[in-house]
Every structure is written in C-alpha cells, then in structure tokens.
Design an enzyme around this catalytic site. Structure first.
Site, PDB file in Angstrom:
ATOM      1  N   THR A  36      -2.602   5.955   0.918  1.00 31.83           N
ATOM      2  CA  THR A  36      -3.487   6.851   0.154  1.00 31.83           C
ATOM      3  C   THR A  36      -4.588   6.111  -0.618  1.00 31.83           C
ATOM      4  O   THR A  36      -5.189   6.693  -1.519  1.00 31.83           O
ATOM      5  CB  THR A  36      -2.692   7.707  -0.856  1.00 31.83           C
ATOM      6  OG1 THR A  36      -2.135   6.835  -1.843  1.00 31.83           O
ATOM      7  CG2 THR A  36      -1.609   8.522  -0.194  1.00 31.83           C
ATOM      8  N   TRP A  37      -4.851   4.846  -0.283  1.00 30.94           N
ATOM      9  CA  TRP A  37      -5.919   4.135  -0.994  1.00 30.94           C
ATOM     10  C   TRP A  37      -7.248   4.823  -0.662  1.00 30.94           C
ATOM     11  O   TRP A  37      -7.527   5.061   0.522  1.00 30.94           O
ATOM     12  CB  TRP A  37      -5.944   2.663  -0.572  1.00 30.94           C
ATOM     13  CG  TRP A  37      -6.777   1.777  -1.444  1.00 30.94           C
ATOM     14  CD1 TRP A  37      -7.247   2.064  -2.689  1.00 30.94           C
ATOM     15  CD2 TRP A  37      -7.227   0.454  -1.141  1.00 30.94           C
ATOM     16  NE1 TRP A  37      -7.952   0.989  -3.183  1.00 30.94           N
ATOM     17  CE2 TRP A  37      -7.963  -0.008  -2.254  1.00 30.94           C
ATOM     18  CE3 TRP A  37      -7.075  -0.395  -0.037  1.00 30.94           C
ATOM     19  CZ2 TRP A  37      -8.545  -1.268  -2.299  1.00 30.94           C
ATOM     20  CZ3 TRP A  37      -7.656  -1.649  -0.078  1.00 30.94           C
ATOM     21  CH2 TRP A  37      -8.386  -2.089  -1.196  1.00 30.94           C
TER      22      TRP A  37
ATOM     23  N   ASP B  43       2.653   6.416   0.371  1.00 24.18           N
ATOM     24  CA  ASP B  43       2.426   5.235  -0.467  1.00 24.18           C
ATOM     25  C   ASP B  43       1.187   5.433  -1.342  1.00 24.18           C
ATOM     26  O   ASP B  43       0.104   5.691  -0.841  1.00 24.18           O
ATOM     27  CB  ASP B  43       2.203   4.013   0.437  1.00 24.18           C
ATOM     28  CG  ASP B  43       1.877   2.774  -0.378  1.00 24.18           C
ATOM     29  OD1 ASP B  43       2.816   2.168  -0.918  1.00 24.18           O
ATOM     30  OD2 ASP B  43       0.685   2.418  -0.499  1.00 24.18           O
TER      31      ASP B  43
ATOM     32  N   TYR C  46      -5.032   3.125  -7.518  1.00 22.45           N
ATOM     33  CA  TYR C  46      -5.921   3.851  -6.603  1.00 22.45           C
ATOM     34  C   TYR C  46      -6.679   4.952  -7.357  1.00 22.45           C
ATOM     35  O   TYR C  46      -6.093   5.925  -7.812  1.00 22.45           O
ATOM     36  CB  TYR C  46      -5.147   4.436  -5.418  1.00 22.45           C
ATOM     37  CG  TYR C  46      -4.405   3.401  -4.579  1.00 22.45           C
ATOM     38  CD1 TYR C  46      -4.721   2.045  -4.670  1.00 22.45           C
ATOM     39  CD2 TYR C  46      -3.406   3.770  -3.704  1.00 22.45           C
ATOM     40  CE1 TYR C  46      -4.050   1.095  -3.910  1.00 22.45           C
ATOM     41  CE2 TYR C  46      -2.733   2.827  -2.941  1.00 22.45           C
ATOM     42  CZ  TYR C  46      -3.058   1.489  -3.054  1.00 22.45           C
ATOM     43  OH  TYR C  46      -2.384   0.559  -2.307  1.00 22.45           O
TER      44      TYR C  46
ATOM     45  N   HIS D  47       2.613  -4.455  -7.670  1.00 26.28           N
ATOM     46  CA  HIS D  47       1.495  -4.431  -6.710  1.00 26.28           C
ATOM     47  C   HIS D  47       1.147  -5.831  -6.204  1.00 26.28           C
ATOM     48  O   HIS D  47       0.834  -6.015  -5.037  1.00 26.28           O
ATOM     49  CB  HIS D  47       0.291  -3.762  -7.376  1.00 26.28           C
ATOM     50  CG  HIS D  47      -0.631  -3.082  -6.416  1.00 26.28           C
ATOM     51  ND1 HIS D  47      -1.323  -1.945  -6.718  1.00 26.28           N
ATOM     52  CD2 HIS D  47      -0.990  -3.371  -5.140  1.00 26.28           C
ATOM     53  CE1 HIS D  47      -2.068  -1.580  -5.684  1.00 26.28           C
ATOM     54  NE2 HIS D  47      -1.877  -2.431  -4.719  1.00 26.28           N
TER      55      HIS D  47
ATOM     56  N   GLN E 230       5.724  -5.185   0.641  1.00 31.29           N
ATOM     57  CA  GLN E 230       4.579  -4.537   1.317  1.00 31.29           C
ATOM     58  C   GLN E 230       3.439  -5.546   1.402  1.00 31.29           C
ATOM     59  O   GLN E 230       2.967  -6.032   0.371  1.00 31.29           O
ATOM     60  CB  GLN E 230       4.139  -3.302   0.526  1.00 31.29           C
ATOM     61  CG  GLN E 230       3.016  -2.553   1.221  1.00 31.29           C
ATOM     62  CD  GLN E 230       2.496  -1.362   0.417  1.00 31.29           C
ATOM     63  OE1 GLN E 230       1.373  -1.384  -0.073  1.00 31.29           O
ATOM     64  NE2 GLN E 230       3.311  -0.334   0.265  1.00 31.29           N
TER      65      GLN E 230
ATOM     66  N   TYR F 177       0.649  -2.932   5.259  1.00 37.67           N
ATOM     67  CA  TYR F 177      -0.509  -2.154   4.806  1.00 37.67           C
ATOM     68  C   TYR F 177      -1.739  -2.520   5.624  1.00 37.67           C
ATOM     69  O   TYR F 177      -1.751  -3.545   6.308  1.00 37.67           O
ATOM     70  CB  TYR F 177      -0.708  -2.257   3.290  1.00 37.67           C
ATOM     71  CG  TYR F 177      -1.259  -3.530   2.674  1.00 37.67           C
ATOM     72  CD1 TYR F 177      -2.580  -3.939   2.869  1.00 37.67           C
ATOM     73  CD2 TYR F 177      -0.471  -4.283   1.814  1.00 37.67           C
ATOM     74  CE1 TYR F 177      -3.093  -5.078   2.241  1.00 37.67           C
ATOM     75  CE2 TYR F 177      -0.965  -5.426   1.178  1.00 37.67           C
ATOM     76  CZ  TYR F 177      -2.281  -5.812   1.403  1.00 37.67           C
ATOM     77  OH  TYR F 177      -2.782  -6.927   0.785  1.00 37.67           O
TER      78      TYR F 177
END
Ligand SMILES: NC(=O)c1ccc[n+]([C@@H]2O[C@H](COP(=O)([O-])OP(=O)(O)OC[C@H]3O[C@@H](n4cnc5c(N)ncnc54)[C@H](OP(=O)(O)O)[C@@H]3O)[C@@H](O)[C@H]2O)c1
Length: 280
Positions: free
Chosen positions: A23-24, A52, A57, A115, A167, A195
């Site tokens: 969903t970035w 995700d 974001y 992150h 991730q 990703y």
C-alpha cells in the site's frame, strides 16, 4: 500455481498466503481513492488477504485508506504495519502502534514490523513488541530491511528469536539476498516477505522476461511475481487498480518451467558472493 504452495508457515505454525497486497503511495491522491479502495477489496475477494502498510506511508494516509477498505472485513485480513525507527524505543513503539490501530480502525495488528534498523537499541523495540503481544495489540512481530548481520544481532537478544518475518527488497532484478540472507532465514523457518516484487513497475521492455511472459500468454509482472513465489518468498505487490490486482492474483496460477527459470537466471544472474542488502 508455480510449483510452490500458496501459503507459508510463520514460525508459530500459522499459515498465511504467499501473495498479498502492498500500500505504499496508496492514499496519496484523492482522485485515486475510490479506485484504490476498490482494488484492495478486490484483492481480498481473491484471497490476497495479507495487507501491508506503515505509519510512514503518506504520514498515516495509507493506513486510513486501508482502514476504510477493510471496514466490516477485518477478520478476513492479515494486517501488517510498521513502526518508524525514530519511534522505536519502548514507549514510542507502543504509542505508534496505538496511532496505527486508530487510523486502521482496528484493535489489533496481525504483524508489526520495525521498518528498518535505526539508532535505538533493538532491545528497546523488542521490549515494546513483547508488551504489545502480551496485551493483544499485535499477534506477531518482525523486522524489515534487516541484512544477515542484523538478523544475527537480533536473534542473539533474549526473545529476539521470536521474529516472525523479515520484509526486504527482493525481485528478479535484485537477487542479492539469495547469497546469505535468504538461506539464513530459510534455515530458521523465518519467511522472507519480498517488497517491490515487480520493481515498482520498472519492467524491462525486451529480453528473457518478455519472452517467458509471451510463452505463457502472461505479462512480465505476472512472471516477476510467479518467480518470487517460486523462490519461496512472500510477495506484496501494490496495485491501485482492479485490473492490476486481478492480473497479479493470476500469477499464483502461472507455472514456470525449469527452462523458464534457466532463461531468467541467465538474464538476471543470482549473486556469486555477498551483496549488501538493497533498499528502496
Ligand atoms: N519495508 C519497506 O521498506 C518497503 C519498501 C518498499 C515497499 N514496501 C511494501 O511493498 C509494497 C510493494 O512494493 P512497491 O509498492 O514499492 O512496488 P511494486 O509492488 O513492485 O510495484 C508497484 C507499482 O507497480 C504497478 N503495478 C502493480 N501491478 C501491476 C501489473 N500487474 N502490471 C503493471 N504494473 C503494475 C503499480 O501501479 P498501480 O498502483 O497503478 O496499479 C505500482 O506503480 C509497497 O506498496 C509496500 O507495502 C515496503
């Protein structure tokens, strides 16, 4: 599908779907909002239930949009969010998680990731993750953008071996993790979540990827996704359009042959030595 199972076990034994949704940049533009919500919901209909997101974001705008998209369907979703390294001390992580839960309109995350590794000692973040797990606000915790040496540091901390996922950037054009990080994680049954699995849409216009796609009457994006899944990694492509989501879902049914894999290896060779972790 491409010779791989369509689920992967977390270290806890719980199985989650290999193909999810990123969903970035979702939520960045008001004019795309309706399409993005429709795309995420279509993905859920098609079983792409790992969603995700991250507090980073759109400074929370992505989480808010995800909250709207999953409203009334929370139990279908395996919801992932991330804490920024600058917030990742004990109290900061707990506060950031609370903010994410509020924006997402839920009382729990299925997976909460650091992150990337920052200056705050991992012990502090871990303490918060354990506290959040005990209070039921998160079900699993993990990390993102951790190289093999970071993972080694993490599992040497008491409780650090509870990490559920790493991730990282991984796709056909970014194969460095195959040399050491991926085998390290596989040996410990820690799934890798890839990703940017279609390199943010920057796909080559000629060459082996196009030829393999043409031979299967598929698209290059589908080949990129089928390849990541075949490598035993999860993939979380971002798509703000229903047609892209449907195309991506169909990658689960694309079976790459050993000839395809060999052609792709020739065009995008695996690493022959250690490569520092690529990040975006
Ligand atoms: N942990 C981290 O540091 C980190 C870093 C980067 C990304 N991520 C996560 O991983 C997710 C995926 O990575 P990403 O968004 O960077 O890149 P990506 O998924 O590789 O690519 C997304 C781009 O590809 C396009 N696209 C999607 N499906 C397509 C298809 N079938 N054919 C052609 N183009 C297609 C999308 O366009 P439309 O939107 O128009 O459909 C979008 O422009 C992110 O959204 C985020 O959740 C995490």
């Amino acid at each position: 599908m491409s010779g791989a199972p369509d689920t992967v076990p977390l270290p806890s034994g719980e199985r989650i779907l290999l193909l999810g949704q990123g969903t970035w940049h979702i939520g960045d533009h008001a004019r795309r909002r309706a399409d993005e919500i429709a795309a995420l919901r279509r993905g859920l209909d098609l079983g792409m239930t790992v969603v995700d997101t991250a507090e980073m974001y759109g400074s929370g705008a992505s989480e808010e949009l995800v909250g709207e998209a999953i409203a009334g369907r929370r139990d279908e979703v395996f919801l992932v969010s991330k804490v920024l390294p600058g917030h990742a001390d004990r109290s900061g992580t707990i506060a950031a998680c609370g903010d994410s839960l509020r924006r997402l309109g839920t009382d729990r995350l299925d997976l909460y990731l650091l992150h990337w590794r920052g200056r705050i000692p991992l012990e502090e973040t871990l303490e918060a993750f354990i506290e959040l797990t005990e209070s039921g606000k998160i079900r699993h915790w993990g990390v993102s953008n951790f190289d093999a040496s970071d993972m080694t540091d993490l599992v040497s901390i008491p409780g650090g071996d509870g990490v559920a996922v790493n991730q990282v950037l991984y796709n056909l054009t970014r194969r460095g993790v195959e040399y050491d990080l991926m085998p390290w994680c596989h040996r410990r049954d820690i799934p890798l979540m890839a990703y940017s699995p279609i390199e943010q849409g920057r796909l080559p216009h000629t060459g082996a990827l196009r030829e393999v796609a043409r031979a299967h009457d598929a698209t290059p994006a589908q080949v990129m996704l089928a390849w990541v899944l075949r490598q035993g990694a999860m993939a979380i492509p971002k798509a703000g359009r229903v047609d892209h989501v449907e195309e991506n879902r169909a990658a689960l049914d694309l079976e790459l042959t050993s000839e395809d894999l060999a052609a792709l290896d020739r065009a995008f060779p695996p690493p022959t030595g250690p490569v520092p972790l690529d990040v975006l």
